[in-house]
Design an enzyme around this catalytic site. Sequence first.
Site, PDB file in Angstrom:
ATOM      1  N   GLU A  15     -11.438   3.182   6.775  1.00 23.46           N
ATOM      2  CA  GLU A  15     -10.264   3.413   7.614  1.00 23.46           C
ATOM      3  C   GLU A  15     -10.161   4.893   7.943  1.00 23.46           C
ATOM      4  O   GLU A  15      -9.317   5.628   7.379  1.00 23.46           O
ATOM      5  CB  GLU A  15      -9.008   2.930   6.892  1.00 23.46           C
ATOM      6  N   GLU A  59       0.813  -1.205   0.000  1.00 25.52           N
ATOM      7  CA  GLU A  59       0.000   0.000   0.000  1.00 25.52           C
ATOM      8  C   GLU A  59       0.850   1.260   0.000  1.00 25.52           C
ATOM      9  O   GLU A  59       1.623   1.502   0.936  1.00 25.52           O
ATOM     10  CB  GLU A  59      -0.896   0.038   1.241  1.00 25.52           C
TER      11      GLU A  59
HETATM   12  O1  LIG Z   1      -2.127   3.710   7.063  1.00 21.16           O
HETATM   13  C1  LIG Z   1      -2.908   3.099   6.331  1.00 21.16           C
HETATM   14  O2  LIG Z   1      -3.726   3.633   5.528  1.00 21.16           O
HETATM   15  C2  LIG Z   1      -2.930   1.625   6.347  1.00 21.16           C
HETATM   16  O3  LIG Z   1      -3.840   1.058   5.774  1.00 21.16           O
HETATM   17  C3  LIG Z   1      -1.828   0.843   7.028  1.00 21.16           C
HETATM   18  O4  LIG Z   1      -2.133  -0.514   6.952  1.00 21.16           O
HETATM   19  C4  LIG Z   1      -1.619   1.167   8.472  1.00 21.16           C
HETATM   20  O5  LIG Z   1      -0.945   2.318   8.673  1.00 21.16           O
HETATM   21 MG   LIG Z   2      -4.828   2.315   4.422  1.00 20.72          MG
END
Ligand SMILES: O=C(O)C(=O)[C@H](O)CO
Ligand SMILES: [Mg+2]
Length: 268
Positions: free
Chosen positions: A247, A150
Amino acid sequence: MIRLAANLSMLFTEHDFLDRFAAAADAGFRGVEYLFPYAYSAEALRTALDENGVEQVLFNLPPGDWEAGERGLASLPGREDEFRDSMVEALHYAEVLGCPRVHAMAGLLPQDADARIQAEAREAHHATYLSNLRFAAEEAAKAGRELLIEPINTRDMPGYFLCRQDQAVAVLESVGADNLRLQFDLYHCQIMEGDLIRHLERLLPHIGHVQIAGVPERHEPDIGEVHYPAVLERLEALGYRGWVGCEYRPAHGTREGLGWGEPHGLVS
Ligand SMILES: O=C(O)C(=O)[C@H](O)CO
Ligand SMILES: [Mg+2]
């Protein structure tokens, strides 16, 4: 239909961690993700999943010493053994939790003013990253799992090794493992590059998981500069059938802020 997963590291923090599974299920989530499961036994987390009828859709490999500021091991030269051990531990949890995918955080580059030293460090991190991901993707494939990488924005994580989408695609293509996929976090992409719908269209073949949050405050998706209804509509029209991880840090209470998700089955 967009499938939303609650990120229990950020949502429902009004409750103790193991109680968040019930709170998420009660709010209409059918999937959960969180940063790290390792403070709990895999069995205790499996029970929380089963008792509340939710699926584990993602979690991260152990990140090194998080409290000391480390943000992943995958690109860190000299920490290869620790990274390999972290992958073995993550796959054990993934097996018990029935989690199809795990995310390997890349780690931080040393912050050095000297451009030559920075360039040398980036080169060493890149070589280590490719080697570690080849190993980890192979181990994940043996276990029938996907491994994700990511890009993370460098405002929230200064010095994070993987921070742009084209950099991630180059890594995916260099490693060449079918089960090594992109964790496409729209919050990070908006901050670093913008142009979200065109990025979605171009990156779709690589995407193993999507995450969303409002920009710039990382609150609910309906707070800030991104018009998520259009983005999610395009994601669905493109045929994405994976999960979308929520998130974000609620601006007020988690449940009160879920109105944006009602078209996708959430209950505020
Ligand atoms: O920070 C993010 O967006 C994430 O998804 C990582 O997994 C955790 O910091
Ligand atoms: Mg993330």
